[in-house]
Design a protein around this motif. Structure first.
Motif, PDB file in Angstrom:
ATOM      1  N   THR A 130     -59.843  25.450  10.234  1.00  0.00           N
ATOM      2  CA  THR A 130     -59.856  26.824   9.492  1.00  0.00           C
ATOM      3  C   THR A 130     -60.699  27.005   8.353  1.00  0.00           C
ATOM      4  O   THR A 130     -60.242  25.960   7.220  1.00  0.00           O
ATOM      5  CB  THR A 130     -58.367  27.118   9.205  1.00  0.00           C
ATOM      6  OG1 THR A 130     -57.765  27.400  10.487  1.00  0.00           O
ATOM      7  CG2 THR A 130     -58.506  28.568   8.822  1.00  0.00           C
ATOM      8  N   ARG A 131     -61.825  27.715   8.135  1.00  0.00           N
ATOM      9  CA  ARG A 131     -62.408  27.862   7.117  1.00  0.00           C
ATOM     10  C   ARG A 131     -62.478  29.190   6.616  1.00  0.00           C
ATOM     11  O   ARG A 131     -62.919  30.223   6.926  1.00  0.00           O
ATOM     12  CB  ARG A 131     -64.156  27.619   7.499  1.00  0.00           C
ATOM     13  CG  ARG A 131     -64.169  26.162   8.069  1.00  0.00           C
ATOM     14  CD  ARG A 131     -65.835  25.820   8.125  1.00  0.00           C
ATOM     15  NE  ARG A 131     -66.644  26.763   8.611  1.00  0.00           N
ATOM     16  CZ  ARG A 131     -68.171  26.497   8.708  1.00  0.00           C
ATOM     17  NH1 ARG A 131     -68.610  25.601   8.365  1.00  0.00           N
ATOM     18  NH2 ARG A 131     -68.644  27.617   9.376  1.00  0.00           N
ATOM     19  N   LEU A 132     -61.616  29.202   5.735  1.00  0.00           N
ATOM     20  CA  LEU A 132     -61.116  30.565   5.013  1.00  0.00           C
ATOM     21  C   LEU A 132     -62.288  31.135   4.273  1.00  0.00           C
ATOM     22  O   LEU A 132     -62.217  32.380   4.266  1.00  0.00           O
ATOM     23  CB  LEU A 132     -59.868  30.374   3.981  1.00  0.00           C
ATOM     24  CG  LEU A 132     -58.457  29.724   4.809  1.00  0.00           C
ATOM     25  CD1 LEU A 132     -57.526  29.699   3.662  1.00  0.00           C
ATOM     26  CD2 LEU A 132     -58.328  30.613   5.893  1.00  0.00           C
ATOM     27  N   GLY A 133     -63.283  30.574   3.765  1.00  0.00           N
ATOM     28  CA  GLY A 133     -64.395  31.306   3.196  1.00  0.00           C
ATOM     29  C   GLY A 133     -65.093  31.834   4.091  1.00  0.00           C
ATOM     30  O   GLY A 133     -66.003  32.823   3.586  1.00  0.00           O
ATOM     31  N   ALA A 134     -65.131  31.666   5.413  1.00  0.00           N
ATOM     32  CA  ALA A 134     -65.974  32.576   6.452  1.00  0.00           C
ATOM     33  C   ALA A 134     -65.376  33.874   6.870  1.00  0.00           C
ATOM     34  O   ALA A 134     -65.968  34.514   7.712  1.00  0.00           O
ATOM     35  CB  ALA A 134     -65.956  31.446   7.558  1.00  0.00           C
ATOM     36  N   ILE A 135     -64.229  33.887   6.226  1.00  0.00           N
ATOM     37  CA  ILE A 135     -63.522  35.547   6.605  1.00  0.00           C
ATOM     38  C   ILE A 135     -64.346  36.402   5.955  1.00  0.00           C
ATOM     39  O   ILE A 135     -64.527  36.400   4.686  1.00  0.00           O
ATOM     40  CB  ILE A 135     -62.130  35.385   6.131  1.00  0.00           C
ATOM     41  CG1 ILE A 135     -61.301  34.268   6.967  1.00  0.00           C
ATOM     42  CG2 ILE A 135     -61.422  36.489   6.572  1.00  0.00           C
ATOM     43  CD1 ILE A 135     -59.705  34.085   6.479  1.00  0.00           C
ATOM     44  N   ASP A 136     -64.615  37.427   6.726  1.00  0.00           N
ATOM     45  CA  ASP A 136     -65.114  38.716   6.160  1.00  0.00           C
ATOM     46  C   ASP A 136     -64.079  39.584   6.095  1.00  0.00           C
ATOM     47  O   ASP A 136     -63.871  40.319   7.171  1.00  0.00           O
ATOM     48  CB  ASP A 136     -66.289  39.288   6.896  1.00  0.00           C
ATOM     49  CG  ASP A 136     -66.793  40.405   6.358  1.00  0.00           C
ATOM     50  OD1 ASP A 136     -66.428  40.938   5.424  1.00  0.00           O
ATOM     51  OD2 ASP A 136     -67.970  41.121   6.959  1.00  0.00           O
ATOM     52  N   PHE A 137     -63.470  39.808   4.747  1.00  0.00           N
ATOM     53  CA  PHE A 137     -62.574  40.625   4.778  1.00  0.00           C
ATOM     54  C   PHE A 137     -62.602  42.337   4.847  1.00  0.00           C
ATOM     55  O   PHE A 137     -61.908  43.076   4.815  1.00  0.00           O
ATOM     56  CB  PHE A 137     -61.792  40.565   3.158  1.00  0.00           C
ATOM     57  CG  PHE A 137     -60.959  39.295   3.340  1.00  0.00           C
ATOM     58  CD1 PHE A 137     -59.821  38.806   3.761  1.00  0.00           C
ATOM     59  CD2 PHE A 137     -61.757  38.120   2.764  1.00  0.00           C
ATOM     60  CE1 PHE A 137     -59.353  37.699   3.689  1.00  0.00           C
ATOM     61  CE2 PHE A 137     -61.280  36.840   2.584  1.00  0.00           C
ATOM     62  CZ  PHE A 137     -59.832  36.823   2.937  1.00  0.00           C
ATOM     63  N   SER A 138     -64.002  42.621   4.788  1.00  0.00           N
ATOM     64  CA  SER A 138     -64.307  43.985   4.939  1.00  0.00           C
ATOM     65  C   SER A 138     -64.499  44.445   6.344  1.00  0.00           C
ATOM     66  O   SER A 138     -64.367  45.712   6.749  1.00  0.00           O
ATOM     67  CB  SER A 138     -65.774  44.244   4.692  1.00  0.00           C
ATOM     68  OG  SER A 138     -66.744  43.636   5.041  1.00  0.00           O
ATOM     69  N   SER A 139     -64.411  43.441   7.403  1.00  0.00           N
ATOM     70  CA  SER A 139     -64.359  43.819   8.879  1.00  0.00           C
ATOM     71  C   SER A 139     -63.248  43.203   9.651  1.00  0.00           C
ATOM     72  O   SER A 139     -63.512  43.354  10.896  1.00  0.00           O
ATOM     73  CB  SER A 139     -65.841  43.474   9.336  1.00  0.00           C
ATOM     74  OG  SER A 139     -66.037  42.013   9.431  1.00  0.00           O
ATOM     75  N   MET A 140     -62.621  41.907   9.150  1.00  0.00           N
ATOM     76  CA  MET A 140     -61.714  41.597  10.035  1.00  0.00           C
ATOM     77  C   MET A 140     -60.101  41.817   9.548  1.00  0.00           C
ATOM     78  O   MET A 140     -60.086  42.202   8.202  1.00  0.00           O
ATOM     79  CB  MET A 140     -61.966  39.805   9.686  1.00  0.00           C
ATOM     80  CG  MET A 140     -63.196  39.380  10.377  1.00  0.00           C
ATOM     81  SD  MET A 140     -63.431  37.696  10.014  1.00  0.00           S
ATOM     82  CE  MET A 140     -62.036  36.964  11.213  1.00  0.00           C
ATOM     83  N   ALA A 141     -59.273  41.582  10.392  1.00  0.00           N
ATOM     84  CA  ALA A 141     -58.035  42.097  10.351  1.00  0.00           C
ATOM     85  C   ALA A 141     -57.195  40.705  10.252  1.00  0.00           C
ATOM     86  O   ALA A 141     -57.680  39.693  11.152  1.00  0.00           O
ATOM     87  CB  ALA A 141     -57.446  43.100  11.087  1.00  0.00           C
ATOM     88  N   VAL A 142     -55.928  40.592   9.640  1.00  0.00           N
ATOM     89  CA  VAL A 142     -55.200  39.411   9.954  1.00  0.00           C
ATOM     90  C   VAL A 142     -54.853  39.286  11.568  1.00  0.00           C
ATOM     91  O   VAL A 142     -54.609  37.894  11.784  1.00  0.00           O
ATOM     92  CB  VAL A 142     -53.879  39.687   9.250  1.00  0.00           C
ATOM     93  CG1 VAL A 142     -53.090  40.659   9.728  1.00  0.00           C
ATOM     94  CG2 VAL A 142     -52.984  38.188   9.259  1.00  0.00           C
ATOM     95  N   THR A 143     -54.757  40.138  12.254  1.00  0.00           N
ATOM     96  CA  THR A 143     -54.672  39.961  13.705  1.00  0.00           C
ATOM     97  C   THR A 143     -55.843  39.233  14.301  1.00  0.00           C
ATOM     98  O   THR A 143     -55.604  38.502  15.585  1.00  0.00           O
ATOM     99  CB  THR A 143     -54.323  41.277  14.481  1.00  0.00           C
ATOM    100  OG1 THR A 143     -55.256  42.307  13.946  1.00  0.00           O
ATOM    101  CG2 THR A 143     -52.887  41.851  14.171  1.00  0.00           C
ATOM    102  N   ASP A 144     -56.977  39.492  14.002  1.00  0.00           N
ATOM    103  CA  ASP A 144     -58.116  38.856  14.224  1.00  0.00           C
ATOM    104  C   ASP A 144     -58.047  37.317  14.173  1.00  0.00           C
ATOM    105  O   ASP A 144     -58.261  36.609  15.206  1.00  0.00           O
ATOM    106  CB  ASP A 144     -59.614  39.257  13.842  1.00  0.00           C
ATOM    107  CG  ASP A 144     -59.996  40.621  13.874  1.00  0.00           C
ATOM    108  OD1 ASP A 144     -59.814  41.165  15.154  1.00  0.00           O
ATOM    109  OD2 ASP A 144     -60.524  41.255  12.882  1.00  0.00           O
ATOM    110  N   LEU A 145     -57.388  36.984  13.186  1.00  0.00           N
ATOM    111  CA  LEU A 145     -57.241  35.569  13.082  1.00  0.00           C
ATOM    112  C   LEU A 145     -56.183  34.796  13.865  1.00  0.00           C
ATOM    113  O   LEU A 145     -56.147  33.612  14.389  1.00  0.00           O
ATOM    114  CB  LEU A 145     -56.923  35.166  11.442  1.00  0.00           C
ATOM    115  CG  LEU A 145     -57.863  35.776  10.451  1.00  0.00           C
ATOM    116  CD1 LEU A 145     -57.366  35.303   9.013  1.00  0.00           C
ATOM    117  CD2 LEU A 145     -59.341  34.936  10.418  1.00  0.00           C
TER     118      LEU A 145
END
Length: 333
Positions: A130-145
């Motif tokens: 899991t690479r948390l720095g790759a998460i785009d918080f402007s377009s991703m939701a916790v449910t995507d993860l």
């Protein structure tokens, strides 16, 4: 997940001709443990409990049932109770689980936030990154993860070697944004923790690297809410690659983690583990619907069942369920 295919002890990237389609098992005879009659008896016993639970079509092939029997030390009632709790959690929170055709996840998969290596560590465990720095918080939701977790663990849990040996999770916190704190709501933490606790895997470890002062603050919030079982399996390595390599060997990691397996990950091979099995994944969408009903294909069409109470299995499973309204069931692994 090859849903799918029963993969005996083998490399993660076993060829398709080495697998057997088992998900439509029904009342088919158990073949995985033909020389162990006690295990065969327990698999059949658990299958009958699942088939009689309600009017939905539930997955009951032997490889799926073995996930829960393995993690419950082959205690049938405990395994059944765990499956029921998972069903109820999915019914209450369907968006937290894999519920759409796999092709709709391709863009999400290509963000390389979460993925499983196609090689195992020295203990025979799958390695999930899991690479948390790759998460785009402007377009991703916790449910995507959460959906990504579902997809990759479905792949890994269809391997007997993984059920036996376990999974090693590498969590890279480099580049993790403070925006992530908006994900840390009490409800998200509660659902995420419950889902993790119900993961049918007996052996799992978490190795955290590249953490910082800010990330330690996030961990401080999460840590007290985690179960003791999870806490006991978390190890922090910061940027000490020698320490990490005691658990995940350098020859299966790229240079960014002090490894010798090239400059970066081979994402074409990694993604192929899932995308090349699109039909297998999509067949999972037929589970969790009532007999004779059309399968849920997308989040928009999947009916949502109101939250239920508790997680205990009921005595007269089928009769109790028949008294309920004919609301559709949600998709199940």
């Amino acid at each position: 997940m090859p849903e799918i295919k029963a993969v005996a002890k083998s490399a993660p990237n076993a060829r398709k001709d080495q697998t057997e389609d088992v998900t439509r098992a029904g009342d088919a005879p158990v073949t995985l443990f033909a020389d162990q009659p006690e295990r065969v008896r327990k698999i059949n016993e658990l299958r009958k409990l699942i088939q009689n639970y309600d009017d939905c079509e539930r997955r009951s092939d032997e490889l799926f049932l073995c996930r829960f029997l393995y993690c419950c030390d082959w205690d049938v009632q405990e395994a059944f109770g765990r499956i029921v709790k998972l069903i109820k959690l999915k019914e209450a929170n369907p968006e937290w689980f894999f519920h759409k055709p796999i092709a709709t996840y391709s863009e999400l998969l290509n963000r390389n936030v979460k993925f499983a290596l196609d090689r195992r560590d020295r203990r025979g465990r799958r390695v999930f990154i899991t690479r948390l720095g790759a998460i785009d918080f402007s377009s991703m939701a916790v449910t995507d993860l959460a959906n990504l977790d579902d997809i990759w663990f479905e792949l890994m849990l269809n391997e007997l070697e993984t059920l036996d040996s376990g999974v090693t999770c590498l969590i890279d916190m480099s580049g993790y944004s403070l925006k992530s704190f908006r994900f840390l709501t009490p409800q998200n933490i509660r659902i995420g923790s419950a889902k993790t606790d119900l993961l049918p895997l007996k052996n799992i470890e978490f190795h955290v690297v590249n953490s910082s002062v800010f990330m330690n603050a996030a961990i401080a919030i999460l840590y007290p809410m985690l179960s003791k079982k999870i806490k006991d399996q978390v190890r922090f390595h910061y940027s000490n690659w020698a320490s990490l390599h005691e658990y995940i060997p350098a020859d299966i990691l790229p240079a960014e983690y002090g490894g010798t397996a090239g400059k970066t990950f081979d994402f074409k091979t990694i993604h192929g583990q899932v995308l090349d099995r699109a039909n297998d994944f999509d067949r999972l969408l037929t589970y969790g619907v009532r007999d004779g009903s059309a399968p849920a294909a997308t989040a928009a069409t999947a009916p949502i069942v109101p939250k239920g109470k508790g997680g205990k299995a009921k005595g007269k499973h089928r009769e109790a369920e028949k008294k309920k309204s004919l609301a559709g069931c949600t998709v199940e692994e």
